[in-house]
Scaffold this motif. Structure first.
Motif, PDB file in Angstrom:
ATOM      1  N   GLY A 427       0.816  -1.209   0.000  1.00 53.80           N
ATOM      2  CA  GLY A 427       0.000   0.000   0.000  1.00 53.80           C
ATOM      3  C   GLY A 427       0.845   1.252   0.000  1.00 53.80           C
ATOM      4  O   GLY A 427       1.985   1.256   0.486  1.00 53.80           O
ATOM      5  N   VAL A 428       0.280   2.306  -0.559  1.00 53.33           N
ATOM      6  CA  VAL A 428       0.916   3.621  -0.584  1.00 53.33           C
ATOM      7  C   VAL A 428      -0.126   4.652  -0.179  1.00 53.33           C
ATOM      8  O   VAL A 428      -1.253   4.646  -0.705  1.00 53.33           O
ATOM      9  CB  VAL A 428       1.467   3.962  -1.988  1.00 53.33           C
ATOM     10  N   VAL A 429       0.236   5.541   0.745  1.00 45.87           N
ATOM     11  CA  VAL A 429      -0.650   6.619   1.176  1.00 45.87           C
ATOM     12  C   VAL A 429       0.114   7.933   1.075  1.00 45.87           C
ATOM     13  O   VAL A 429       1.208   8.070   1.648  1.00 45.87           O
ATOM     14  CB  VAL A 429      -1.153   6.412   2.614  1.00 45.87           C
ATOM     15  N   ALA A 430      -0.446   8.887   0.328  1.00 45.27           N
ATOM     16  CA  ALA A 430       0.170  10.197   0.162  1.00 45.27           C
ATOM     17  C   ALA A 430      -0.669  11.255   0.856  1.00 45.27           C
ATOM     18  O   ALA A 430      -1.902  11.169   0.896  1.00 45.27           O
ATOM     19  CB  ALA A 430       0.320  10.527  -1.321  1.00 45.27           C
ATOM     20  N   HIS A 431       0.016  12.270   1.389  1.00 45.13           N
ATOM     21  CA  HIS A 431      -0.634  13.404   2.055  1.00 45.13           C
ATOM     22  C   HIS A 431      -0.149  14.693   1.375  1.00 45.13           C
ATOM     23  O   HIS A 431       0.718  15.393   1.908  1.00 45.13           O
ATOM     24  CB  HIS A 431      -0.290  13.431   3.537  1.00 45.13           C
ATOM     25  N   PRO A 432      -0.666  15.021   0.179  1.00 44.25           N
ATOM     26  CA  PRO A 432      -0.161  16.195  -0.551  1.00 44.25           C
ATOM     27  C   PRO A 432      -0.261  17.484   0.241  1.00 44.25           C
ATOM     28  O   PRO A 432       0.598  18.348   0.141  1.00 44.25           O
ATOM     29  CB  PRO A 432      -1.045  16.235  -1.799  1.00 44.25           C
ATOM     30  N   TRP A 433      -1.357  17.652   0.978  1.00 43.22           N
ATOM     31  CA  TRP A 433      -1.523  18.803   1.854  1.00 43.22           C
ATOM     32  C   TRP A 433      -2.443  18.416   2.996  1.00 43.22           C
ATOM     33  O   TRP A 433      -3.082  17.362   2.975  1.00 43.22           O
ATOM     34  CB  TRP A 433      -2.069  20.014   1.089  1.00 43.22           C
ATOM     35  N   ALA A 434      -2.482  19.256   4.000  1.00 41.33           N
ATOM     36  CA  ALA A 434      -3.281  18.961   5.185  1.00 41.33           C
ATOM     37  C   ALA A 434      -4.742  18.760   4.800  1.00 41.33           C
ATOM     38  O   ALA A 434      -5.325  19.579   4.100  1.00 41.33           O
ATOM     39  CB  ALA A 434      -3.159  20.097   6.199  1.00 41.33           C
ATOM     40  N   GLY A 435      -5.313  17.646   5.270  1.00 40.52           N
ATOM     41  CA  GLY A 435      -6.720  17.370   5.008  1.00 40.52           C
ATOM     42  C   GLY A 435      -6.975  16.480   3.815  1.00 40.52           C
ATOM     43  O   GLY A 435      -8.124  16.090   3.582  1.00 40.52           O
ATOM     44  N   LEU A 436      -5.938  16.116   3.035  1.00 42.25           N
ATOM     45  CA  LEU A 436      -6.116  15.247   1.872  1.00 42.25           C
ATOM     46  C   LEU A 436      -5.245  14.009   2.011  1.00 42.25           C
ATOM     47  O   LEU A 436      -4.034  14.106   2.242  1.00 42.25           O
ATOM     48  CB  LEU A 436      -5.750  15.977   0.582  1.00 42.25           C
ATOM     49  N   ASP A 437      -5.859  12.836   1.890  1.00 49.82           N
ATOM     50  CA  ASP A 437      -5.155  11.554   1.858  1.00 49.82           C
ATOM     51  C   ASP A 437      -5.511  10.838   0.560  1.00 49.82           C
ATOM     52  O   ASP A 437      -6.696  10.669   0.242  1.00 49.82           O
ATOM     53  CB  ASP A 437      -5.545  10.668   3.042  1.00 49.82           C
ATOM     54  N   ILE A 438      -4.504  10.413  -0.183  1.00 48.91           N
ATOM     55  CA  ILE A 438      -4.693   9.639  -1.408  1.00 48.91           C
ATOM     56  C   ILE A 438      -4.048   8.274  -1.179  1.00 48.91           C
ATOM     57  O   ILE A 438      -2.880   8.204  -0.767  1.00 48.91           O
ATOM     58  CB  ILE A 438      -4.062  10.339  -2.622  1.00 48.91           C
ATOM     59  N   TYR A 439      -4.784   7.197  -1.442  1.00 45.27           N
ATOM     60  CA  TYR A 439      -4.264   5.867  -1.144  1.00 45.27           C
ATOM     61  C   TYR A 439      -4.393   4.926  -2.339  1.00 45.27           C
ATOM     62  O   TYR A 439      -5.236   5.106  -3.223  1.00 45.27           O
ATOM     63  CB  TYR A 439      -4.979   5.255   0.058  1.00 45.27           C
ATOM     64  N   GLY A 440      -3.533   3.936  -2.345  1.00 47.68           N
ATOM     65  CA  GLY A 440      -3.593   2.856  -3.321  1.00 47.68           C
ATOM     66  C   GLY A 440      -3.110   1.569  -2.682  1.00 47.68           C
ATOM     67  O   GLY A 440      -2.101   1.566  -1.958  1.00 47.68           O
ATOM     68  N   TYR A 441      -3.840   0.486  -2.891  1.00 43.38           N
ATOM     69  CA  TYR A 441      -3.481  -0.814  -2.322  1.00 43.38           C
ATOM     70  C   TYR A 441      -3.589  -1.895  -3.400  1.00 43.38           C
ATOM     71  O   TYR A 441      -4.439  -1.812  -4.297  1.00 43.38           O
ATOM     72  CB  TYR A 441      -4.407  -1.199  -1.161  1.00 43.38           C
ATOM     73  N   GLY A 442      -2.736  -2.880  -3.269  1.00 45.06           N
ATOM     74  CA  GLY A 442      -2.830  -4.063  -4.106  1.00 45.06           C
ATOM     75  C   GLY A 442      -2.567  -5.296  -3.269  1.00 45.06           C
ATOM     76  O   GLY A 442      -1.644  -5.299  -2.433  1.00 45.06           O
ATOM     77  N   GLY A 443      -3.371  -6.337  -3.452  1.00 44.20           N
ATOM     78  CA  GLY A 443      -3.202  -7.514  -2.617  1.00 44.20           C
ATOM     79  C   GLY A 443      -3.685  -8.780  -3.287  1.00 44.20           C
ATOM     80  O   GLY A 443      -4.408  -8.744  -4.301  1.00 44.20           O
ATOM     81  N   MET A 444      -3.267  -9.905  -2.734  1.00 47.48           N
ATOM     82  CA  MET A 444      -3.704 -11.202  -3.236  1.00 47.48           C
ATOM     83  C   MET A 444      -3.727 -12.215  -2.099  1.00 47.48           C
ATOM     84  O   MET A 444      -2.990 -12.090  -1.119  1.00 47.48           O
ATOM     85  CB  MET A 444      -2.790 -11.698  -4.352  1.00 47.48           C
ATOM     86  N   GLU A 445      -4.611 -13.192  -2.249  1.00 49.60           N
ATOM     87  CA  GLU A 445      -4.664 -14.341  -1.352  1.00 49.60           C
ATOM     88  C   GLU A 445      -4.794 -15.588  -2.212  1.00 49.60           C
ATOM     89  O   GLU A 445      -5.657 -15.650  -3.099  1.00 49.60           O
ATOM     90  CB  GLU A 445      -5.850 -14.224  -0.382  1.00 49.60           C
ATOM     91  N   ARG A 446      -3.927 -16.564  -1.963  1.00 47.50           N
ATOM     92  CA  ARG A 446      -3.907 -17.773  -2.784  1.00 47.50           C
ATOM     93  C   ARG A 446      -3.806 -18.999  -1.887  1.00 47.50           C
ATOM     94  O   ARG A 446      -3.080 -19.000  -0.891  1.00 47.50           O
ATOM     95  CB  ARG A 446      -2.711 -17.743  -3.739  1.00 47.50           C
ATOM     96  N   ALA A 447      -4.535 -20.048  -2.265  1.00 47.70           N
ATOM     97  CA  ALA A 447      -4.521 -21.313  -1.540  1.00 47.70           C
ATOM     98  C   ALA A 447      -4.022 -22.423  -2.453  1.00 47.70           C
ATOM     99  O   ALA A 447      -4.260 -22.398  -3.664  1.00 47.70           O
ATOM    100  CB  ALA A 447      -5.916 -21.648  -1.023  1.00 47.70           C
ATOM    101  N   ASP A 448      -3.319 -23.388  -1.869  1.00 50.39           N
ATOM    102  CA  ASP A 448      -2.844 -24.548  -2.630  1.00 50.39           C
ATOM    103  C   ASP A 448      -3.838 -25.694  -2.498  1.00 50.39           C
ATOM    104  O   ASP A 448      -4.589 -25.778  -1.522  1.00 50.39           O
ATOM    105  CB  ASP A 448      -1.473 -24.995  -2.114  1.00 50.39           C
ATOM    106  N   SER A 449      -3.810 -26.585  -3.463  1.00 48.50           N
ATOM    107  CA  SER A 449      -4.694 -27.751  -3.415  1.00 48.50           C
ATOM    108  C   SER A 449      -4.250 -28.699  -2.308  1.00 48.50           C
ATOM    109  O   SER A 449      -3.080 -28.709  -1.902  1.00 48.50           O
ATOM    110  CB  SER A 449      -4.702 -28.485  -4.754  1.00 48.50           C
ATOM    111  N   ASN A 450      -5.188 -29.493  -1.822  1.00 46.11           N
ATOM    112  CA  ASN A 450      -4.924 -30.481  -0.774  1.00 46.11           C
ATOM    113  C   ASN A 450      -5.821 -31.678  -1.069  1.00 46.11           C
ATOM    114  O   ASN A 450      -7.011 -31.673  -0.732  1.00 46.11           O
ATOM    115  CB  ASN A 450      -5.220 -29.879   0.589  1.00 46.11           C
ATOM    116  N   LEU A 451      -5.255 -32.718  -1.720  1.00 47.01           N
ATOM    117  CA  LEU A 451      -6.041 -33.815  -2.283  1.00 47.01           C
ATOM    118  C   LEU A 451      -5.760 -35.136  -1.578  1.00 47.01           C
ATOM    119  O   LEU A 451      -4.676 -35.349  -1.028  1.00 47.01           O
ATOM    120  CB  LEU A 451      -5.747 -33.955  -3.774  1.00 47.01           C
ATOM    121  N   PHE A 452      -6.747 -36.050  -1.637  1.00 51.45           N
ATOM    122  CA  PHE A 452      -6.652 -37.369  -1.026  1.00 51.45           C
ATOM    123  C   PHE A 452      -7.304 -38.392  -1.953  1.00 51.45           C
ATOM    124  O   PHE A 452      -8.223 -38.066  -2.713  1.00 51.45           O
ATOM    125  CB  PHE A 452      -7.359 -37.399   0.337  1.00 51.45           C
TER     126      PHE A 452
END
Length: 553
Positions: A427-452
């Motif tokens: 994630g990235v959060v910028a504060h260009p001036w007082a009272g303004l927040d600009i944000y960007g996030y990137g994420g992933m969740e991955r699971a592996d197989s589990n077989l029988f």
């Protein structure tokens, strides 16, 4: 007029009278005698006033002394501090918080949700929801909090914190008329802090210990994504649940924490796996039960998984002066009960008959899962640009991700087998001036197989025999509630989002902020055998807006 002022005036008068005598030496004797008498009078008055001053001082000393011999004896025996009255204890400090929200959400695909998107439930093309847009206006994120603080002494402090919103859903909740959404408990805990010992205790419902902080291991200093999206971001690890947390500070830069937290295993039960109470391989497995009493009993009971021990989480935090760094580990315990059928009654399919004549044995099984992770928060440009990153890897950790991927799958012997997973967030959060927040996030969740393996063929999580051929085909079956041959077992969720918050007003009467957010989500399935449709995916574009009033400073 005070005694001192009267004394000064008489002294001045006496002095003036004395100085007039030489000047009148040549005057008549009568005038000299008159002046002499005046001087005598003034001198008498001066002596009288001096006596009054002495008596006044004696009275003041007597008033300050003990009023009786007994009090004097008590003061002598108890020492000089015995008579000093202790100051009253400081009052309890109460701080209200929260906001009133007016928000909207628009989704390209209909997930039948509110301000929180179920990332793993984005519809595939076979579903009628795939081509349906979704819009909701909502005030349910409105929040109320109360912080109560009391200082026992300069080193010890007690505090309690409560936080609620209205994103709970009751049995009769809907948008039709009154929009009567149920309040829900977000947080409710108390803390004890001792600065002399560097010791901190937290008990109650709070953000999980493995949730990233901005500094130390301190409640209400969690680094929560700034999203309007109530489900935050794929890859963000968190829960808000019951816990008992102990933290020890080793100076201002290093802290260690240990937490026992409420468990809630996420069991995979779908195509190719043994369903709760179902049978396969000559087994009947149970891991969930309908709630009783305060857990939703009645006509609409909730199901609760079997839990026998809390999750154990340990964490270290480091604040060297630039940046914040964390590392943590988790151990979990998964429980189910297994009935082993009479082998003489089990057919080749492995399905165990449920007749009364099927007398077998039953036992409870506990398996464990574990995971490790860490995070960093870096002020790349102080007060202007912050960068964060976190990762978690392990077996049986799905519940702690925003996507709530499965923790375990039923193994061929009926035990719950942990699923290996990876969660990543930047994630990235910028504060260009007082009272303004600009944000960007990137994420992933991955699971592996589990077989029988089993008599009926491969089973488990990520089964290659799952059928995905119908995921991209819209049929009458899908419109009437059928699956249209689309198993689509969730393997991975990827997400990217950007947004901003801008203060419109901040002053004596609180703060008003406006925000907007865009997010793009991709849901991916496991691959399958040739002819079964292979891996499939779907996506969603989501737009959110928010206008919030924070009445409390």
């Amino acid at each position: 007029m005070t005694i001192q002022k009267r004394l000064q005036m008489l002294m001045l008068g006496a002095f003036a009278g004395a100085t007039l005598v030489p000047a009148c030496a040549t005057a008549q004797d009568a005038q000299v005698e008159r002046l002499q008498r005046q001087i005598d009078v003034l001198q008498n008055q001066l002596q009288s006033l001096q006596k009054e001053v002495v008596e006044s001082k004696k009275a003041s000393r007597a008033a300050a002394a003990p009023s009786s011999a007994a009090e004097g004896a008590y003061a002598a025996a108890s020492g000089p501090r015995a008579m000093v009255k202790a100051p009253p204890p400081p009052p309890i400090k109460m701080t209200w918080g929260g906001f009133l929200a007016a928000e909207t959400v628009f989704r390209q695909r209909n997930t039948v949700s509110d301000m929180g998107t179920p990332f793993t439930a984005i519809p595939y093309p076979f579903s009628p929801l795939y081509n349906e847009h979704e819009f909701h206006g909502s005030a349910r994120a409105s929040r109320l909090s109360l912080l109560v603080e009391g200082t026992v002494d300069p080193a010890q402090k007690l505090a309690g914190y409560y936080e609620m919103d209205f994103l709970g859903a009751g049995i009769t909740s809907n948008y039709n008329q009154s929009n009567s959404w149920a309040p829900r408990l977000r947080q409710g805990y108390f803390t004890y802090d001792n600065s002399d010992w560097g010791f901190h205790l937290l008990a109650g419902q709070a953000w999980s210990l493995l949730t990233q902080n901005t500094v130390g291991i301190t409640p209400r200093k969690e680094n929560i994504p700034l999203t309007i999206e109530a489900n935050y971001v794929a890859g963000f690890d968190y829960t808000r649940n019951w816990q008992i947390r102990l933290v020890k500070d080793f100076g201002p830069m290093f802290a260690v924490g240990l937490s026992l937290e409420n468990p809630a295993e996420q069991v995979y039960a779908s195509t190719g796996a043994i369903a709760n109470g179902g049978s396969l391989n000559g087994l009947i497995v149970n891991w969930a039960n309908a709630g009783n009493s305060f857990l939703g009993s009645g006509a609409f009971p909730n199901n609760f998984n079997t839990e026998t021990a809390p999750d154990i989480i340990g964490k270290v935090a480091f604040d060297p002066g630039w940046g914040h760094y964390e590392a943590f580990g988790i151990v979990r315990f998964f429980t189910d009960s297994v009935f082993i059928c009479n082998p003489l009654l089990v057919p080749a399919s492995g399905v165990c008959p449920t007749s009364v004549a099927n007398v077998g044995t039953a036992s409870s099984h506990i398996t464990s899962g574990e995971g490790i992770g860490g995070s960093v928060l870096l002020p790349i440009v102080p007060k202007f640009l912050d960068v964060q990153a976190s990762a978690m890897y392990g077996k049986g950790i799905g519940r702690y991700g925003a996507n709530q991927l499965s923790d375990v799958v039923v193994a061929s012997d009926g035990t719950l087998s942990p699923i290996t997973a990876l969660h990543v967030l930047v994630g990235v959060v910028a504060h260009p001036w007082a009272g303004l927040d600009i944000y960007g996030y990137g994420g992933m969740e991955r699971a592996d197989s589990n077989l029988f393996g089993s008599a009926a063929g491969p089973t488990g999580f990520g089964n290659l025999t799952a059928v995905n051929t119908g995921c991209g085909i819209t049929t009458g079956a899908s419109f009437t509630g059928g699956t249209s041959n689309c198993a689509a077992i969730n393997k991975e969720v990827d997400m990217a989002t950007v947004g901003f918050w801008q203060n419109i007003y901040k002053g004596t009467y609180g703060r008003v902020a406006a925000g907007a957010q865009y997010e793009y989500i991709v849901r991916k399935s496991f691959d399958t055998n040739p002819g079964n449709g292979g891996a499939v995916s779907t996506n969603d574009n989501v737009f959110l807006t928010s206008l919030r009033y924070y009445p409390f400073p």
